[in-house]
Motif scaffolding. Sequence first.
Motif, PDB file in Angstrom:
ATOM      1  N   TYR A   2     -10.182 -21.675   3.490  1.00 22.96           N
ATOM      2  CA  TYR A   2     -11.455 -21.608   4.206  1.00 22.96           C
ATOM      3  C   TYR A   2     -12.422 -22.657   3.674  1.00 22.96           C
ATOM      4  CZ  TYR A   2      -9.732 -16.839   5.101  1.00 22.96           C
ATOM      5  OH  TYR A   2      -8.972 -15.760   5.456  1.00 22.96           O
ATOM      6  N   TYR A  16     -16.626 -23.094   3.589  1.00 24.64           N
ATOM      7  CA  TYR A  16     -17.941 -22.501   3.825  1.00 24.64           C
ATOM      8  C   TYR A  16     -19.004 -23.508   3.408  1.00 24.64           C
ATOM      9  CZ  TYR A  16     -15.942 -17.804   4.276  1.00 24.64           C
ATOM     10  OH  TYR A  16     -15.249 -16.712   4.698  1.00 24.64           O
ATOM     11  N   GLN A  63     -23.179 -23.380   2.034  1.00 29.67           N
ATOM     12  CA  GLN A  63     -24.214 -22.494   1.547  1.00 29.67           C
ATOM     13  C   GLN A  63     -25.541 -23.211   1.572  1.00 29.67           C
ATOM     14  OE1 GLN A  63     -23.952 -21.085  -2.547  1.00 29.67           O
ATOM     15  NE2 GLN A  63     -25.111 -19.253  -2.023  1.00 29.67           N
ATOM     16  N   LEU A  77     -23.686 -17.806   2.754  1.00 28.40           N
ATOM     17  CA  LEU A  77     -22.484 -18.608   2.999  1.00 28.40           C
ATOM     18  C   LEU A  77     -22.031 -18.405   4.440  1.00 28.40           C
ATOM     19  CD1 LEU A  77     -22.261 -17.874  -0.239  1.00 28.40           C
ATOM     20  CD2 LEU A  77     -20.039 -18.966   0.067  1.00 28.40           C
ATOM     21  N   LEU A 123     -19.132 -19.641   7.456  1.00 30.90           N
ATOM     22  CA  LEU A 123     -17.794 -20.195   7.629  1.00 30.90           C
ATOM     23  C   LEU A 123     -17.820 -21.397   8.577  1.00 30.90           C
ATOM     24  CD1 LEU A 123     -14.737 -19.872   7.054  1.00 30.90           C
ATOM     25  CD2 LEU A 123     -14.637 -18.422   9.096  1.00 30.90           C
ATOM     26  N   PHE A 149     -18.137 -24.754  -0.172  1.00 29.30           N
ATOM     27  CA  PHE A 149     -17.177 -23.977  -0.948  1.00 29.30           C
ATOM     28  C   PHE A 149     -15.868 -23.834  -0.183  1.00 29.30           C
ATOM     29  CE2 PHE A 149     -19.424 -22.417  -4.604  1.00 29.30           C
ATOM     30  CZ  PHE A 149     -20.762 -22.426  -4.238  1.00 29.30           C
ATOM     31  N   PHE A 208     -12.759 -18.274  -4.670  1.00 32.64           N
ATOM     32  CA  PHE A 208     -13.525 -19.458  -4.317  1.00 32.64           C
ATOM     33  C   PHE A 208     -13.411 -20.561  -5.355  1.00 32.64           C
ATOM     34  CE2 PHE A 208     -16.037 -18.601  -0.526  1.00 32.64           C
ATOM     35  CZ  PHE A 208     -15.726 -17.269  -0.332  1.00 32.64           C
ATOM     36  N   GLN A 238     -15.161 -24.185  -7.075  1.00 37.72           N
ATOM     37  CA  GLN A 238     -16.403 -24.403  -7.805  1.00 37.72           C
ATOM     38  C   GLN A 238     -17.520 -24.958  -6.935  1.00 37.72           C
ATOM     39  OE1 GLN A 238     -16.059 -22.857 -10.615  1.00 37.72           O
ATOM     40  NE2 GLN A 238     -15.708 -24.374 -12.198  1.00 37.72           N
TER      41      GLN A 238
END
Lengths: 110, 114
Positions: B33, B35, B37, B43, B45, B90, B105, B107
């Motif tokens: 995935y 994401y 932020q 967050l 998608l 992310f 997740f 970093q």
Amino acid sequence: GIQVEQSPPDLILQEGANSTLRCNFSDSVNNLQWFHQNPWGQLINLFYIPSGTKQNGRLSATTVATERYSLLYISSSQTTDSGVYFCAVVSRNAGNMLTFGGGTRLMVKP
Amino acid sequence: DAGITQSPRHKVTETGTPVTLRCHQTENHRYMYWYRQDPGHGLRLIHYSYGVKDTDKGEVSDGYSVSRSKTEDFLLTLESATSSQTSVYFCAIKWDTLGDTEAFFGQGTRLTVV
């Protein structure tokens, strides 16, 4: 899509205090996770808890799937608990997409 | 450590330039995935993948494309970066869908478009 709401949005505690964070969701879920985002931005897995109760040290979580909410309990809070706590869910009706709530920003003061 | 590496970790780019972010996993997980932020939005998608060459759009996919030619790599491309794409990105991985499983997740990559 599924709606995920977290409360409170902000929380300030004195070190040693207890707190309860809440996550409400609008549909049935296959997956519910709690994450802690530390001040460096890293997302740390706390609990994978689609139902039931789990405990890990000073933290515990309960998900009541039939009533569509989850609670995260933090006991004897420490300054290192500061950061943002996110709840995220996978809806049974929305494939494999993990949907996040808006988070609870926690500050623990010494 | 869930075996997820994002690169680069930080990038500054100019408006209109193409940018590719890489997510690499060593766990052989099926699902990957991307994401973003942003302050006030949590967050969200962008895209996700459920296997090699199998991808689907998320909530905020406009302006982004993805590719997954190998199980271990999931690339996110901004064809022509805009200032609105300044964000922290992310990557996440998840094992499989049956009964669902825990997601992990990376970093994060901080992207600034100037």
